[in-house]
Design a protein around this motif. Structure first.
Motif, PDB file in Angstrom:
ATOM      1  N   ILE A 389       5.634 -15.917  -5.807  1.00 43.79           N
ATOM      2  CA  ILE A 389       7.244 -16.019  -5.832  1.00 43.79           C
ATOM      3  C   ILE A 389       7.424 -17.139  -5.492  1.00 43.79           C
ATOM      4  CG2 ILE A 389       9.014 -15.026  -4.829  1.00 43.79           C
ATOM      5  CD1 ILE A 389       7.632 -12.174  -5.002  1.00 43.79           C
ATOM      6  N   ARG A 390       8.134 -17.765  -6.141  1.00 49.70           N
ATOM      7  CA  ARG A 390       8.723 -19.278  -5.535  1.00 49.70           C
ATOM      8  C   ARG A 390      10.138 -18.940  -4.825  1.00 49.70           C
ATOM      9  NH1 ARG A 390       7.843 -24.347  -6.542  1.00 49.70           N
ATOM     10  NH2 ARG A 390       9.602 -25.974  -6.205  1.00 49.70           N
ATOM     11  N   TYR A 391      11.008 -18.132  -5.342  1.00 53.12           N
ATOM     12  CA  TYR A 391      12.245 -17.887  -4.759  1.00 53.12           C
ATOM     13  C   TYR A 391      13.086 -16.619  -5.322  1.00 53.12           C
ATOM     14  CZ  TYR A 391      14.933 -20.495  -8.469  1.00 53.12           C
ATOM     15  OH  TYR A 391      15.185 -20.904  -9.317  1.00 53.12           O
ATOM     16  N   PHE A 392      14.103 -16.075  -4.477  1.00 51.69           N
ATOM     17  CA  PHE A 392      15.004 -15.117  -5.025  1.00 51.69           C
ATOM     18  C   PHE A 392      16.253 -15.873  -5.051  1.00 51.69           C
ATOM     19  CE2 PHE A 392      11.765 -12.142  -3.325  1.00 51.69           C
ATOM     20  CZ  PHE A 392      11.664 -11.277  -4.593  1.00 51.69           C
ATOM     21  N   GLY A 393      17.049 -15.523  -6.274  1.00 53.33           N
ATOM     22  CA  GLY A 393      18.558 -15.962  -6.108  1.00 53.33           C
ATOM     23  C   GLY A 393      19.142 -15.215  -4.682  1.00 53.33           C
ATOM     24  N   ARG A 394      20.215 -15.739  -4.498  1.00 52.26           N
ATOM     25  CA  ARG A 394      20.959 -15.083  -3.163  1.00 52.26           C
ATOM     26  C   ARG A 394      22.270 -14.661  -3.766  1.00 52.26           C
ATOM     27  NH1 ARG A 394      17.079 -14.597  -1.310  1.00 52.26           N
ATOM     28  NH2 ARG A 394      16.023 -15.724   0.298  1.00 52.26           N
ATOM     29  N   GLU A 395      22.675 -15.112  -4.997  1.00 51.40           N
ATOM     30  CA  GLU A 395      23.887 -14.565  -5.594  1.00 51.40           C
ATOM     31  C   GLU A 395      23.876 -13.586  -6.514  1.00 51.40           C
ATOM     32  OE1 GLU A 395      28.114 -16.241  -7.890  1.00 51.40           O
ATOM     33  OE2 GLU A 395      26.108 -17.556  -7.077  1.00 51.40           O
ATOM     34  N   VAL A 396      24.468 -12.355  -6.652  1.00 54.01           N
ATOM     35  CA  VAL A 396      24.275 -11.454  -7.650  1.00 54.01           C
ATOM     36  C   VAL A 396      25.086 -11.546  -8.693  1.00 54.01           C
ATOM     37  CG1 VAL A 396      24.931  -8.969  -7.843  1.00 54.01           C
ATOM     38  CG2 VAL A 396      23.809  -9.802  -5.843  1.00 54.01           C
ATOM     39  N   GLN A 397      24.473 -11.688  -9.830  1.00 55.19           N
ATOM     40  CA  GLN A 397      25.195 -11.893 -11.278  1.00 55.19           C
ATOM     41  C   GLN A 397      26.055 -10.735 -11.603  1.00 55.19           C
ATOM     42  OE1 GLN A 397      22.215 -12.952 -13.935  1.00 55.19           O
ATOM     43  NE2 GLN A 397      21.370 -14.836 -12.874  1.00 55.19           N
ATOM     44  N   ALA A 398      27.348 -11.178 -11.664  1.00 60.51           N
ATOM     45  CA  ALA A 398      28.338  -9.948 -11.894  1.00 60.51           C
ATOM     46  C   ALA A 398      28.275  -9.204 -13.390  1.00 60.51           C
ATOM     47  CB  ALA A 398      29.559 -10.569 -11.654  1.00 60.51           C
ATOM     48  N   ASP A 399      27.680 -10.037 -14.370  1.00 62.67           N
ATOM     49  CA  ASP A 399      27.665  -9.431 -15.677  1.00 62.67           C
ATOM     50  C   ASP A 399      26.161  -8.466 -15.760  1.00 62.67           C
ATOM     51  OD1 ASP A 399      25.679 -11.539 -15.287  1.00 62.67           O
ATOM     52  OD2 ASP A 399      25.870 -12.186 -17.456  1.00 62.67           O
ATOM     53  N   THR A 400      25.409  -8.702 -14.834  1.00 61.91           N
ATOM     54  CA  THR A 400      24.222  -8.026 -14.979  1.00 61.91           C
ATOM     55  C   THR A 400      23.835  -7.191 -13.712  1.00 61.91           C
ATOM     56  OG1 THR A 400      22.761  -9.772 -14.132  1.00 61.91           O
ATOM     57  CG2 THR A 400      23.125  -9.492 -16.673  1.00 61.91           C
ATOM     58  N   ASN A 401      24.655  -7.260 -12.800  1.00 63.95           N
ATOM     59  CA  ASN A 401      24.554  -6.852 -11.432  1.00 63.95           C
ATOM     60  C   ASN A 401      23.108  -6.961 -10.848  1.00 63.95           C
ATOM     61  OD1 ASN A 401      25.877  -5.681  -9.000  1.00 63.95           O
ATOM     62  ND2 ASN A 401      25.085  -3.516  -9.983  1.00 63.95           N
ATOM     63  N   SER A 402      22.505  -8.125 -10.986  1.00 68.70           N
ATOM     64  CA  SER A 402      20.912  -8.425 -10.425  1.00 68.70           C
ATOM     65  C   SER A 402      20.990  -9.837 -10.004  1.00 68.70           C
ATOM     66  CB  SER A 402      20.142  -8.388 -11.705  1.00 68.70           C
ATOM     67  OG  SER A 402      20.612  -9.320 -12.701  1.00 68.70           O
ATOM     68  N   VAL A 403      19.694  -9.861  -9.359  1.00 73.24           N
ATOM     69  CA  VAL A 403      19.476 -11.497  -8.862  1.00 73.24           C
ATOM     70  C   VAL A 403      18.306 -11.799  -9.397  1.00 73.24           C
ATOM     71  CG1 VAL A 403      20.497 -10.864  -6.411  1.00 73.24           C
ATOM     72  CG2 VAL A 403      18.159 -10.272  -7.195  1.00 73.24           C
ATOM     73  N   PRO A 404      18.175 -13.227  -9.616  1.00 72.31           N
ATOM     74  CA  PRO A 404      17.160 -13.982 -10.436  1.00 72.31           C
ATOM     75  C   PRO A 404      15.842 -13.929  -9.393  1.00 72.31           C
ATOM     76  CG  PRO A 404      18.850 -15.587  -9.608  1.00 72.31           C
ATOM     77  CD  PRO A 404      19.300 -14.191  -9.311  1.00 72.31           C
ATOM     78  N   LEU A 405      14.621 -13.761 -10.069  1.00 76.33           N
ATOM     79  CA  LEU A 405      13.448 -13.944  -9.308  1.00 76.33           C
ATOM     80  C   LEU A 405      12.751 -14.889 -10.346  1.00 76.33           C
ATOM     81  CD1 LEU A 405      10.975 -13.031  -7.818  1.00 76.33           C
ATOM     82  CD2 LEU A 405      10.517 -11.378  -9.574  1.00 76.33           C
ATOM     83  N   VAL A 406      12.260 -15.807  -9.724  1.00 76.79           N
ATOM     84  CA  VAL A 406      11.301 -16.971 -10.252  1.00 76.79           C
ATOM     85  C   VAL A 406       9.978 -17.224  -9.488  1.00 76.79           C
ATOM     86  CG1 VAL A 406      11.263 -19.567 -10.458  1.00 76.79           C
ATOM     87  CG2 VAL A 406      13.432 -18.322 -10.859  1.00 76.79           C
ATOM     88  N   ALA A 407       8.937 -17.147 -10.258  1.00 74.01           N
ATOM     89  CA  ALA A 407       7.491 -17.259  -9.821  1.00 74.01           C
ATOM     90  C   ALA A 407       6.800 -18.515 -10.597  1.00 74.01           C
ATOM     91  CB  ALA A 407       6.995 -15.796  -9.832  1.00 74.01           C
ATOM     92  N   LYS A 408       5.821 -18.965  -9.794  1.00 74.10           N
ATOM     93  CA  LYS A 408       5.013 -20.000 -10.310  1.00 74.10           C
ATOM     94  C   LYS A 408       3.773 -19.582 -10.852  1.00 74.10           C
ATOM     95  CE  LYS A 408       3.523 -24.683  -9.219  1.00 74.10           C
ATOM     96  NZ  LYS A 408       3.461 -25.733  -8.218  1.00 74.10           N
ATOM     97  N   ILE A 409       3.594 -20.081 -12.062  1.00 71.83           N
ATOM     98  CA  ILE A 409       2.151 -19.695 -12.694  1.00 71.83           C
ATOM     99  C   ILE A 409       1.499 -20.807 -13.189  1.00 71.83           C
ATOM    100  CG2 ILE A 409       3.330 -19.035 -14.915  1.00 71.83           C
ATOM    101  CD1 ILE A 409       1.467 -16.705 -15.270  1.00 71.83           C
TER     102      ILE A 409
END
Length: 506
Positions: A389-409
């Motif tokens: 895991i590289r980082y989590f987004g701190r802002e909740v996306q209003a259209d999907t009610n979710s936060v982004p997750l980015v991992a390095k592979i």
């Protein structure tokens, strides 16, 4: 035969009416009794039917329960043919996980759109899409008068710096020579010796001012030395002696003043020359930075060719890092404008996995950076890779009610490609120990999960269980099983079929 006496018709009608009234009256008297009897009979029949049907269902259920045994014994031949395998029920570290969809993405720091820094002609392109390039490798050549003007500015600033350097060296030499001459003056060396010592050395305008005042001071000292013995003998008046003393004092003052002024002026001139040299260096460095900004890389200043007019307008586009050419937008000799995309360069040795954490999975946001997650790639026969895991987004996306997750592979094998669909399994919650069995051990029948325990001698016992968290390797058992029991893994489904067949046979 005598005729019967005739009865009047009216009398007959009256008798018939009276008979009907009597029959209806009798019916009216017994009707309530008949209705009650009918209701009682119907109720009895209904209750009888219900009791009969319920008893039948219970009997069928009991018969079914009895029909399915909780254990079975197989002959040695079947056991040998089935090749059953068992794994003891044991305590395992389990952790709740959740799988979410995701996509492979470029690492933004290793994905560059090489654009034209200025208007010009794309003279040559040396690479094609799919080609691997090294860091600093020449990609294309652009010809533009703008880069020529930037390089001409370098030539101008170089000339100005050379002038400033010469001026500084001269002032430095003057200050050094003046210091050495001052040391000789302090020793009382004659003017002729000083002139001989500095005949081929630079002193500038300081030579005349200091040496002339120094010569006057020496002359006045010699005259005073000559007149003082005469004054003692009375040959010269005391006034003449005092006049000579005053002249010497004035000559010495003039000499010291000239010397101090020369020293101060020389130091100031040296400082000014040094400041001009520093400014020339800064301007030259800015000119080089302007060229390097246009080039997109640092040019070797020692070997750069600036005297050739053709080389002045030549801009070499080089790879900022090692990678592969993803696309190329222009051909040779095409005119390009500032900001046009020339080549897209990417390094896919490492990539990003992008996914979204839904509202129901926000508890996973507590995961730390660097936590390992598994990435399943359906396009590669469900092969599983590990990512961090590289980082989590701190802002909740209003259209999907979710936060982004980015991992390095890591992609050292080159199998992963940007845009691939993947499934990301993320851990949720803390790990804990729980009684677990292999996933293939658990079978179901009529919404009831159970396993088979090998009791030895060809006998297998069905044990109903309740399950919890499920992973690829283990299933948590929350109820119904004790640690250490030999639970059938390979052949569990065959035992289920044998158990059901045995129940039907009974």
């Amino acid at each position: 035969m005598p005729n019967a006496p005739s009865v009047p018709q009216e009398t007959v009608s009256q008798q018939s009416a009276e008979s009907q009234r009597g029959f209806l009256g009798a019916i009216a008297k017994v009707a309530p009794t008949l209705f009650v009897l009918a209701v009682m009979g119907g109720g009895w029949l209904a209750v009888h039917e219900i009791n009969t049907g319920g008893q039948s269902e219970v009997e069928e259920s009991v018969a079914e329960e009895v029909a399915i045994p909780d254990s079975l014994t197989l002959p040695a031949g079947k056991i040998k043919a089935a090749k059953f395998e068992t794994v003891p029920a044991q305590m395992q570290v389990v952790k709740h996980v959740h799988t979410i969809p995701g996509r492979i993405r470029y690492d933004e720091t290793r994905h560059v759109d090489v654009k034209a820094p200025m208007d010009g002609i794309l003279a040559e392109v040396f690479v094609t899409p799919g080609e691997h390039v090294e860091s600093g490798q020449l990609l294309a050549v652009l010809r533009s008068p703008e880069i020529g003007q930037a390089r001409a500015e370098i030539l101008k600033r170089q000339n100005q710096r050379e002038i400033a350097e010469q001026l500084f060296q001269r002032e430095l030499s003057l200050a050094k020579n003046l210091e050495q001459m001052s040391a000789m003056l302090d020793q009382g060396v004659s003017v002729d010796e000083i002139e001989n010592a500095f005949s081929n050395r630079t002193l500038g305008s300081y030579r005349q001012g200091i040496l002339s005042s120094y010569a006057k001071m020496q002359l006045s000292s010699e005259l005073l030395d000559m007149i003082e013995p005469l004054a003692n003998s009375g040959s010269v008046s005391g006034r003449s002696v005092r006049e000579r003393q005053a002249e010497r004092q004035m000559a010495e003052t003039e000499f010291r003043t000239a010397r101090d002024q020369a020293t101060f002026a020389a130091n100031q001139a040296k400082l000014n020359a040094e400041a001009k040299l520093s400014e020339a260096d800064r301007q030259l460095n800015l000119a080089w930075q302007s060229v390097e900004t246009l080039l997109g890389y640092k040019e070797d200043r020692a070997t750069a060719v600036l005297s050739n007019e053709e080389a002045l307008s030549r801009l070499e586009v080089r790879a900022p890092f090692a990678g592969s050419v993803e696309s190329r937008a222009f051909a040779n000799d095409e005119r390009v404008s500032r900001g046009d995309s020339l080549i897209v360069l990417a390094n896919t040795d490492s990539l990003y996995v992008a996914a979204s954490i839904r509202e129901s999975d926000w508890s996973a946001v507590s995961l730390d950076q660097g936590t390992a997650v598994s990435v399943l790639v359906p396009a590669l026969d469900d092969r599983v890779f590990e990512a961090q895991i590289r980082y989590f987004g701190r802002e909740v996306q209003a259209d999907t009610n979710s936060v982004p997750l980015v991992a390095k592979i890591e992609n050292s094998e080159g199998l992963l490609r940007p845009g691939m669909f993947v499934r990301v399994t993320i851990p949720i919650g803390d790990a804990r120990e729980a009684l677990s069995v292999k996933p293939e051990s658990v079978v179901q029948h009529e919404n009831q999960s159970f396993v088979f325990v090998d009791e030895g001698g060809g006998t297998f016992k069905r044990v109903d269980v309740s399950t919890g968290h499920v992973s690829d390797d283990w299933i948590e058992v929350t109820n119904g099983l004790q640690p250490g029991l030999a639970v059938v893994t390979k052949g569990a489904f065959l035992l289920k079929s044998e158990l059901l067949l045995q129940g039907e046979g009974e």
